[in-house]
Write a protein that holds these residues in place. Structure first.
Motif, PDB file in Angstrom:
ATOM      1  N   PHE A  95      13.277   5.709 -14.202  1.00 59.25           N
ATOM      2  CA  PHE A  95      14.188   5.804 -13.056  1.00 59.25           C
ATOM      3  C   PHE A  95      13.405   5.841 -11.744  1.00 59.25           C
ATOM      4  N   ALA A  96      12.350   6.650 -11.704  1.00 55.37           N
ATOM      5  CA  ALA A  96      11.545   6.748 -10.479  1.00 55.37           C
ATOM      6  C   ALA A  96      10.882   5.419 -10.148  1.00 55.37           C
ATOM      7  N   LEU A  97      10.304   4.776 -11.160  1.00 57.41           N
ATOM      8  CA  LEU A  97       9.601   3.504 -10.947  1.00 57.41           C
ATOM      9  C   LEU A  97      10.566   2.420 -10.470  1.00 57.41           C
ATOM     10  N   SER A  98      11.684   2.261 -11.166  1.00 61.91           N
ATOM     11  CA  SER A  98      12.636   1.206 -10.806  1.00 61.91           C
ATOM     12  C   SER A  98      13.283   1.475  -9.451  1.00 61.91           C
ATOM     13  N   SER A  99      13.495   2.742  -9.111  1.00 59.93           N
ATOM     14  CA  SER A  99      14.097   3.078  -7.813  1.00 59.93           C
ATOM     15  C   SER A  99      13.163   2.722  -6.671  1.00 59.93           C
ATOM     16  N   VAL A 100      11.898   3.098  -6.801  1.00 58.80           N
ATOM     17  CA  VAL A 100      10.926   2.797  -5.742  1.00 58.80           C
ATOM     18  C   VAL A 100      10.753   1.295  -5.576  1.00 58.80           C
ATOM     19  N   ILE A 101      10.523   0.595  -6.695  1.00 58.51           N
ATOM     20  CA  ILE A 101      10.343  -0.863  -6.636  1.00 58.51           C
ATOM     21  C   ILE A 101      11.605  -1.532  -6.110  1.00 58.51           C
ATOM     22  N   GLY A 102      12.758  -1.102  -6.606  1.00 67.01           N
ATOM     23  CA  GLY A 102      14.007  -1.711  -6.187  1.00 67.01           C
ATOM     24  C   GLY A 102      14.279  -1.550  -4.705  1.00 67.01           C
ATOM     25  N   LEU A 133       0.830  -1.203   0.000  1.00 67.50           N
ATOM     26  CA  LEU A 133       0.000   0.000   0.000  1.00 67.50           C
ATOM     27  C   LEU A 133       0.866   1.255   0.000  1.00 67.50           C
ATOM     28  N   PHE A 134       1.962   1.229   0.744  1.00 64.70           N
ATOM     29  CA  PHE A 134       2.876   2.364   0.758  1.00 64.70           C
ATOM     30  C   PHE A 134       3.483   2.589  -0.629  1.00 64.70           C
ATOM     31  N   THR A 135       3.907   1.509  -1.276  1.00 61.82           N
ATOM     32  CA  THR A 135       4.510   1.610  -2.602  1.00 61.82           C
ATOM     33  C   THR A 135       3.520   2.154  -3.618  1.00 61.82           C
ATOM     34  N   VAL A 136       2.304   1.633  -3.585  1.00 64.80           N
ATOM     35  CA  VAL A 136       1.266   2.116  -4.500  1.00 64.80           C
ATOM     36  C   VAL A 136       0.979   3.587  -4.248  1.00 64.80           C
ATOM     37  N   GLY A 137       0.958   3.992  -2.986  1.00 65.20           N
ATOM     38  CA  GLY A 137       0.723   5.392  -2.666  1.00 65.20           C
ATOM     39  C   GLY A 137       1.799   6.306  -3.234  1.00 65.20           C
ATOM     40  N   VAL A 138       3.057   5.902  -3.101  1.00 65.61           N
ATOM     41  CA  VAL A 138       4.169   6.701  -3.643  1.00 65.61           C
ATOM     42  C   VAL A 138       4.071   6.796  -5.155  1.00 65.61           C
ATOM     43  N   LEU A 139       3.825   5.659  -5.824  1.00 66.79           N
ATOM     44  CA  LEU A 139       3.754   5.653  -7.279  1.00 66.79           C
ATOM     45  C   LEU A 139       2.534   6.423  -7.790  1.00 66.79           C
ATOM     46  N   THR A 140       1.426   6.345  -7.049  1.00 70.06           N
ATOM     47  CA  THR A 140       0.238   7.111  -7.437  1.00 70.06           C
ATOM     48  C   THR A 140       0.507   8.603  -7.346  1.00 70.06           C
ATOM     49  N   GLY A 170       4.087  -6.790  -7.581  1.00 69.85           N
ATOM     50  CA  GLY A 170       2.899  -7.215  -8.319  1.00 69.85           C
ATOM     51  C   GLY A 170       1.743  -6.246  -8.172  1.00 69.85           C
ATOM     52  N   THR A 171       1.540  -5.735  -6.946  1.00 68.99           N
ATOM     53  CA  THR A 171       0.448  -4.777  -6.717  1.00 68.99           C
ATOM     54  C   THR A 171       0.684  -3.483  -7.489  1.00 68.99           C
ATOM     55  N   SER A 172       1.911  -2.990  -7.480  1.00 66.35           N
ATOM     56  CA  SER A 172       2.230  -1.732  -8.166  1.00 66.35           C
ATOM     57  C   SER A 172       2.086  -1.870  -9.673  1.00 66.35           C
ATOM     58  N   VAL A 173       2.610  -2.948 -10.226  1.00 60.71           N
ATOM     59  CA  VAL A 173       2.484  -3.184 -11.672  1.00 60.71           C
ATOM     60  C   VAL A 173       1.023  -3.345 -12.052  1.00 60.71           C
ATOM     61  N   GLY A 174       0.252  -4.006 -11.187  1.00 59.48           N
ATOM     62  CA  GLY A 174      -1.171  -4.171 -11.455  1.00 59.48           C
ATOM     63  C   GLY A 174      -1.927  -2.854 -11.477  1.00 59.48           C
ATOM     64  N   VAL A 175      -1.594  -1.946 -10.538  1.00 54.99           N
ATOM     65  CA  VAL A 175      -2.257  -0.638 -10.499  1.00 54.99           C
ATOM     66  C   VAL A 175      -1.911   0.176 -11.742  1.00 54.99           C
ATOM     67  N   LEU A 176      -0.641   0.208 -12.121  1.00 57.22           N
ATOM     68  CA  LEU A 176      -0.242   0.954 -13.322  1.00 57.22           C
ATOM     69  C   LEU A 176      -0.858   0.354 -14.578  1.00 57.22           C
ATOM     70  N   SER A 177      -0.956  -0.969 -14.627  1.00 54.24           N
ATOM     71  CA  SER A 177      -1.577  -1.628 -15.781  1.00 54.24           C
ATOM     72  C   SER A 177      -3.071  -1.327 -15.846  1.00 54.24           C
ATOM     73  N   SER A 178      -3.734  -1.324 -14.689  1.00 57.47           N
ATOM     74  CA  SER A 178      -5.168  -1.028 -14.666  1.00 57.47           C
ATOM     75  C   SER A 178      -5.445   0.411 -15.088  1.00 57.47           C
ATOM     76  N   GLY A 216      20.940  -1.537  -8.751  1.00 55.37           N
ATOM     77  CA  GLY A 216      21.620  -1.006  -9.931  1.00 55.37           C
ATOM     78  C   GLY A 216      21.160  -1.670 -11.208  1.00 55.37           C
ATOM     79  N   PHE A 217      20.940  -2.990 -11.156  1.00 62.01           N
ATOM     80  CA  PHE A 217      20.457  -3.700 -12.345  1.00 62.01           C
ATOM     81  C   PHE A 217      19.068  -3.217 -12.748  1.00 62.01           C
ATOM     82  N   LEU A 218      18.166  -3.083 -11.781  1.00 53.98           N
ATOM     83  CA  LEU A 218      16.806  -2.631 -12.095  1.00 53.98           C
ATOM     84  C   LEU A 218      16.824  -1.246 -12.726  1.00 53.98           C
ATOM     85  N   ILE A 219      17.601  -0.342 -12.166  1.00 56.37           N
ATOM     86  CA  ILE A 219      17.634   1.030 -12.673  1.00 56.37           C
ATOM     87  C   ILE A 219      18.243   1.081 -14.073  1.00 56.37           C
ATOM     88  N   LEU A 220      19.379   0.424 -14.259  1.00 58.85           N
ATOM     89  CA  LEU A 220      20.062   0.480 -15.554  1.00 58.85           C
ATOM     90  C   LEU A 220      19.242  -0.189 -16.657  1.00 58.85           C
TER      91      LEU A 220
END
Length: 469
Positions: A411-418, A236-243, A432-440, A351-355
């Motif tokens: 960069f923002a998405l990969s940093s938060v998720i990472g 929920l925290f991650t989804v809130g930040v990304l939203t 999974g929850t964050s990707v699902g919200v962005l996909s929806s 670093g891998f996720l961001i790059l």
């Protein structure tokens, strides 16, 4: 009504997809056995469910799509997308590649013993010998339902529903996982011989009526075999930040070439590529882990493979964890026999996720046909232009904004998720929850566009989107 039919097709296809997450025949022979899963932290963004007909989920389709789009974008294959024949052949190649990949994945996992079960009471793996016919049955089930998933995605992509079909299925799978993880009423037998609820909140409430109150409440926040409340809060925290970040956008003033007084704005969102950058990064990791796990099990005598990956069975929680090797440094695994490896891993994984996300975002505009030149062409067809700029300068101005938006968003998405995943508190649930919200949100945007452009006001669902009518 076209709009109503699209809604029905989308909901029905998503329901069928989720409904096919049933156990593979010959795997769950008894209620007290289960599969030890080495990919539990990778499954969520792909709608994959271990030990079921959706073992791979959408991974073959996503991998094939990325592969052919990249080949076409870098002119390694020549495709003229203005010709319907070329488009049809290109789409057919993607579907054929997805089907081929599903057979390859199924064969690798079946012959590597991925579907050997572990006993919930004895906490050990059964290395039983399986007949060739049983293996062929498993392969045919997994590959067969992967073909079904590919065809259902094709139905939505062809305009029968709201797409892209992949994002619609990811959104449906994510919503199902969150609801089950939070409020699931079904119960399972844990390794201690006790029954506990799938839903973290339900399990928390049940803890108040148990004899060992403190231990059960603590377990509701820390259990590893099922979703716990810590994972729910982190998600929920991650989804809130990304939203919050998704509200950032650059609004470009545009005007109509037909009606001079008509001035509006064209928004370019921070997450211009949506969830695709992080899906691309995890698709690479998922494919690498399937190959590495299969090879380490099929060829255990090859010492070189230990430098690629070492998987250790966690008998208590019923899954494999990466312990060392190159792939350990590209994972959020917090378990390692080497203390130094554990200190280095968070930085290498992040670093891998961001790059990889930045590399994807930088090239995706050209690969997907979303460059300033392509958008300028759409403006010209719709007879609109940028305020204060000539038609010849529209593409140039857009090319100043689009690459910045796509790479900054990635960069923002990969940093938060990472950061969330490398903490070890999420185990893929927040991802999974964050990707699902962005996909929806992407599917909802497609839905609203069709509703506004195709006379959706006459739809039976019009009251949902405009209750004042």
């Amino acid at each position: 009504m076209v709009f109503d039919e699209k809604i029905v097709y989308t909901i029905a296809s998503a329901a069928i997809y989720i409904g096919t997450a049933i156990p593979v025949n010959q795997v769950f022979a008894r209620y007290d056995t289960k599969v030890a899963d080495p990919f539990y932290w990778l499954r969520a963004p792909f709608g994959a469910y271990y030990g079921t007909l959706l073992e791979f989920g959408l991974l073959p389709i996503i991998t094939a799509g990325f592969l052919w789009q990249i080949l076409a974008g870098f002119k390694l294959v020549k495709v003229n997308f203005t010709l319907s024949r070329d488009r049809e052949l290109f789409q057919s190649l993607q579907k054929f590649t997805a089907i081929l990949l599903s057979f390859v994945y199924a064969s690798l996992l079946v012959f590597s013993g991925h579907f050997n079960t572990i006993d919930a009471g004895l906490n050990k793996e059964f290395p039983e010998t399986v007949s060739i016919w049983t293996n062929l049955l498993l392969i045919s089930q997994l590959a067969g339902f992967s073909i079904v998933s590919t065809l259902m995605v094709e139905i939505l992509d062809k305009g029968y529903g709201f797409g892209p079909g992949i994002l619609a299925f990811i959104a449906a799978s994510s919503a199902t996982n969150f609801a089950t993880g939070f409020l699931g009423l079904t119960t399972v037998l844990n390794n201690k011989g006790n029954w506990e609820s799938n839903g973290a909140f339900v399990n928390f409430v049940r803890g108040f009526f148990s004899k060992n109150l403190v231990a059960n409440i603590y377990n509701a926040f820390t259990r590893e075999n099922l979703t716990n409340l810590t994972q729910i809060y982190v998600a929920l925290f991650t989804v809130g930040v990304l939203t919050y970040l998704s509200n950032f956008r650059s609004e470009i003033p545009i005007k109509s070439l037909k009606v001079r007084s008509m001035v509006s704005v064209y928004p370019i969102k921070l997450f211009y590529c949506g969830a695709l950058p992080i899906i691309f990064s995890y698709a690479i990791l998922y494919n690498l882990n399937i190959v590495a796990f299969s090879l380490t099990k099929i060829l255990p005598e090859v010492d070189f493979l230990k430098y690629i990956a070492v998987y250790k069975l966690d008998t208590l929680n019923g899954h494999y964890d990466l312990d060392s090797g190159l792939l350990y440094f590209l994972s959020p695994s917090t378990k390692s026999s080497n203390v130094l490896f554990g200190l280095i891993r968070p930085f290498t994984f992040l670093g891998f996720l961001i790059l990889s996300s930045l590399l994807f975002a930088k090239n995706w505009l050209k690969v997907s046909g979303s460059t300033g030149k392509d958008l300028a062409k759409q403006f010209k067809e719709q007879e609109i232009t940028l305020v204060g700029h000539r038609d010849t300068n529209v593409a140039k101005e857009l090319n100043k904004i689009l690459p910045v938006a796509s790479t900054t968003g990635a960069f923002a998405l990969s940093s938060v998720i990472g950061l969330v995943e490398t903490s070890g508190l999420s185990k893929g649930f927040a991802l999974g929850t964050s990707v699902g919200v962005l996909s929806s949100l992407a599917v909802l945007e497609s839905l609203m566009t069709v509703w506004q452009q195709s006379g959706g006001a006459s739809s039976q669902f019009a009251q949902v989107f405009n209750p004042n009518q």
